[in-house]
Motif scaffolding. Structure first.
Motif, PDB file in Angstrom:
ATOM      1  N   LEU A 183       0.769  -1.119   0.060  1.00 44.04           N
ATOM      2  CA  LEU A 183      -0.050  -0.112  -0.085  1.00 44.04           C
ATOM      3  C   LEU A 183       0.856   1.351   0.156  1.00 44.04           C
ATOM      4  CD1 LEU A 183      -2.420  -0.946   2.923  1.00 44.04           C
ATOM      5  CD2 LEU A 183      -2.671  -1.296   0.638  1.00 44.04           C
ATOM      6  N   HIS A 184       0.391   2.264  -0.576  1.00 44.09           N
ATOM      7  CA  HIS A 184       1.095   3.741  -0.538  1.00 44.09           C
ATOM      8  C   HIS A 184       0.014   4.669  -0.832  1.00 44.09           C
ATOM      9  CE1 HIS A 184       5.333   2.072  -0.505  1.00 44.09           C
ATOM     10  NE2 HIS A 184       5.229   1.351  -1.507  1.00 44.09           N
ATOM     11  N   ARG A 185       0.520   5.782  -0.655  1.00 44.11           N
ATOM     12  CA  ARG A 185      -0.224   6.997  -0.614  1.00 44.11           C
ATOM     13  C   ARG A 185       0.724   8.193  -0.890  1.00 44.11           C
ATOM     14  NH1 ARG A 185      -2.617  11.677   2.173  1.00 44.11           N
ATOM     15  NH2 ARG A 185      -4.958  11.846   2.156  1.00 44.11           N
ATOM     16  N   GLY A 231       0.560  12.523  -2.663  1.00 44.85           N
ATOM     17  CA  GLY A 231      -0.313  13.763  -2.842  1.00 44.85           C
ATOM     18  C   GLY A 231       0.415  14.332  -3.964  1.00 44.85           C
ATOM     19  N   TYR A 288      -4.159  18.972  -3.309  1.00 48.65           N
ATOM     20  CA  TYR A 288      -3.816  17.656  -3.881  1.00 48.65           C
ATOM     21  C   TYR A 288      -4.631  16.684  -4.756  1.00 48.65           C
ATOM     22  CZ  TYR A 288       0.247  18.862  -0.895  1.00 48.65           C
ATOM     23  OH  TYR A 288       1.358  19.597  -0.222  1.00 48.65           O
ATOM     24  N   ALA A 329       7.488   2.957  -3.676  1.00 46.42           N
ATOM     25  CA  ALA A 329       7.397   4.024  -3.054  1.00 46.42           C
ATOM     26  C   ALA A 329       8.317   5.166  -3.816  1.00 46.42           C
ATOM     27  CB  ALA A 329       7.738   4.079  -1.670  1.00 46.42           C
ATOM     28  N   MET A 382       6.892   8.482  -6.063  1.00 52.68           N
ATOM     29  CA  MET A 382       7.674   9.820  -5.869  1.00 52.68           C
ATOM     30  C   MET A 382       8.381  10.434  -7.259  1.00 52.68           C
ATOM     31  SD  MET A 382       7.024  10.752  -2.750  1.00 52.68           S
ATOM     32  CE  MET A 382       8.157  11.974  -2.423  1.00 52.68           C
ATOM     33  N   LYS A 398       5.079  11.889  -8.819  1.00 53.94           N
ATOM     34  CA  LYS A 398       4.712  13.139  -8.251  1.00 53.94           C
ATOM     35  C   LYS A 398       5.870  14.030  -9.025  1.00 53.94           C
ATOM     36  CE  LYS A 398       5.374  15.122  -3.515  1.00 53.94           C
ATOM     37  NZ  LYS A 398       3.938  15.911  -3.187  1.00 53.94           N
ATOM     38  N   GLU A 444      -6.260   4.430   5.149  1.00 57.26           N
ATOM     39  CA  GLU A 444      -5.571   5.076   4.322  1.00 57.26           C
ATOM     40  C   GLU A 444      -4.309   5.661   5.060  1.00 57.26           C
ATOM     41  OE1 GLU A 444      -8.248   7.816   2.543  1.00 57.26           O
ATOM     42  OE2 GLU A 444      -6.701   9.032   1.718  1.00 57.26           O
ATOM     43  N   HIS A 486      -1.483   3.355   4.265  1.00 55.10           N
ATOM     44  CA  HIS A 486      -1.049   3.591   2.964  1.00 55.10           C
ATOM     45  C   HIS A 486       0.132   4.876   3.145  1.00 55.10           C
ATOM     46  CE1 HIS A 486      -4.840   1.517   1.790  1.00 55.10           C
ATOM     47  NE2 HIS A 486      -4.269   1.712   0.261  1.00 55.10           N
ATOM     48  N   HIS A 487      -0.357   5.752   3.834  1.00 55.88           N
ATOM     49  CA  HIS A 487       0.565   7.040   4.083  1.00 55.88           C
ATOM     50  C   HIS A 487       1.763   6.587   4.711  1.00 55.88           C
ATOM     51  CE1 HIS A 487       1.977  10.977   5.426  1.00 55.88           C
ATOM     52  NE2 HIS A 487       1.846  10.529   6.334  1.00 55.88           N
ATOM     53  N   SER A 516       3.159   3.762   5.032  1.00 51.99           N
ATOM     54  CA  SER A 516       4.150   2.849   4.177  1.00 51.99           C
ATOM     55  C   SER A 516       4.819   3.729   3.345  1.00 51.99           C
ATOM     56  CB  SER A 516       3.077   1.880   3.289  1.00 51.99           C
ATOM     57  OG  SER A 516       4.022   1.081   2.469  1.00 51.99           O
ATOM     58  N   THR A 517       4.283   4.529   2.638  1.00 51.64           N
ATOM     59  CA  THR A 517       5.322   5.379   2.044  1.00 51.64           C
ATOM     60  C   THR A 517       6.267   6.183   2.543  1.00 51.64           C
ATOM     61  OG1 THR A 517       3.300   5.639   0.256  1.00 51.64           O
ATOM     62  CG2 THR A 517       5.234   7.008  -0.149  1.00 51.64           C
ATOM     63  N   ALA A 526       9.221   4.345   3.586  1.00 54.38           N
ATOM     64  CA  ALA A 526      10.289   4.108   2.582  1.00 54.38           C
ATOM     65  C   ALA A 526      11.281   5.249   2.518  1.00 54.38           C
ATOM     66  CB  ALA A 526       9.475   3.865   1.318  1.00 54.38           C
ATOM     67  N   LYS A 537       8.636  15.495   1.956  1.00 52.26           N
ATOM     68  CA  LYS A 537       7.136  15.385   1.945  1.00 52.26           C
ATOM     69  C   LYS A 537       6.520  14.666   1.109  1.00 52.26           C
ATOM     70  CE  LYS A 537       7.684  18.169   5.527  1.00 52.26           C
ATOM     71  NZ  LYS A 537       7.838  17.792   6.971  1.00 52.26           N
ATOM     72  N   ILE A 538       5.382  13.912   1.260  1.00 52.59           N
ATOM     73  CA  ILE A 538       4.879  13.033   0.089  1.00 52.59           C
ATOM     74  C   ILE A 538       3.527  13.298  -0.069  1.00 52.59           C
ATOM     75  CG2 ILE A 538       6.381  11.283   0.984  1.00 52.59           C
ATOM     76  CD1 ILE A 538       4.000   9.795   2.173  1.00 52.59           C
ATOM     77  N   ASP A 539       2.572  13.947   0.811  1.00 55.48           N
ATOM     78  CA  ASP A 539       1.100  14.231   0.516  1.00 55.48           C
ATOM     79  C   ASP A 539       0.423  15.372   1.640  1.00 55.48           C
ATOM     80  OD1 ASP A 539       0.868  12.840   3.244  1.00 55.48           O
ATOM     81  OD2 ASP A 539       0.350  11.007   2.276  1.00 55.48           O
ATOM     82  N   ASN A 540      -0.432  15.657   1.478  1.00 57.40           N
ATOM     83  CA  ASN A 540      -1.219  16.617   2.236  1.00 57.40           C
ATOM     84  C   ASN A 540      -1.253  16.373   3.661  1.00 57.40           C
ATOM     85  OD1 ASN A 540      -2.897  14.748   1.733  1.00 57.40           O
ATOM     86  ND2 ASN A 540      -4.807  15.921   1.941  1.00 57.40           N
ATOM     87  N   TRP A 541      -0.780  15.121   4.219  1.00 51.21           N
ATOM     88  CA  TRP A 541      -0.718  14.751   5.622  1.00 51.21           C
ATOM     89  C   TRP A 541       0.789  14.827   6.073  1.00 51.21           C
ATOM     90  CZ3 TRP A 541      -3.807   9.576   5.378  1.00 51.21           C
ATOM     91  CH2 TRP A 541      -5.238   9.899   5.063  1.00 51.21           C
TER      92      TRP A 541
END
Lengths: 151, 151
Positions: A5-7, A9, A98, A123, A127, A130, B113, B116-117, B119-120, B123, B146-150
């Motif tokens: 799993l990954h997320r 934005g 995002y 991952a 990126m 992104k 979710e 998911h965050h 996990s990334t 990494a 930074k990877i997302d809005n979180w």
């Protein structure tokens, strides 16, 4: 069964992100430059990887779903044994500024060491996706970020 | 139950990698600069994270295992609800010129979710660990990628 799993934005529209997922030309910008095949459900995609100019392996996928700005889903037809039959899904939604990509590589039979490697590598490639969309520059194979002795 | 898995290879001895995992001073170089606590089995560790100078949350861990050059394992005592009770393991081995880190964040009740965050993000932090050891420069919070809005 186990899943990766990954997320991520991405500061862009879901339409822009979808375009980088829905065609081999799009995927070539962030996963592997050697991406070929179809752009419709039921079609196939072939992704090949290289080291020092030599083909070191790849994947053949069937396109299961193409839902504009929402979802792309593939099934692995051929490649490393552990990948065959697994499915890879990219779900998209807008949140704040995002596009959120929820990634799932589903159906691994066992949590083998190769699955650990692929999880980290996904991952890195997400990126790269992104970066491609936000800056115009991805890092697809063979320019991908190396993580370990397997690549 | 679901697990987060990763694998990175670091061009250094397992002893050097172990040192960056086994003490709060070591972890401060790649995960979060605000790492404090003990360096023996049964002790506790506190890791705090920041944004714009403000504390935005963190984790308290119990040290379950410290096996020099081989294994570090923590259990989450406090933090986000989804993390409580989960365990985090770093297994080390030498392979080719690399120390291989097999990472496992085990025992998530649901593949939410937030998983998911995380996990990334794991990494990204394991790549920060690799960078710390290979180049002397990690990217711990608050300088993390930074990877997302979180975050």
């Amino acid at each position: 069964m186990a899943d990766i799993l990954h997320r991520v934005g991405i500061k862009a529209s879901t339409k822009a992100v979808y375009q980088a997922l829905a065609t081999p030309e799009g995927v070539a910008g962030w996963w592997t430059r050697d991406s070929r095949g179809d752009s419709e459900v039921g079609g196939t995609l072939v992704f090949r990887f290289h080291a020092d100019g030599v083909d070191i392996g790849g994947f053949e996928m069937k396109i299961l779903e193409l839902d504009p700005s929402t979802r792309v889903r593939w099934q692995v037809l051929d490649g490393p044994e552990e990948w065959i039959g697994t499915t890879i899904a990219f779900d998209l939604k807008q949140e704040d500024d995002y596009s959120i990509v929820l990634f799932k590589h589903e159906g691994w039979k066992e949590p083998v060491e190769f699955m650990h490697h692929c999880s980290t590598k996904w991952a890195i490639f997400l990126m790269s996706l992104k970066s491609l969309i936000e800056t115009g520059k991805g890092a697809p194979d063979p320019r991908d970020v190396k993580i370990d002795n397997w690549n």
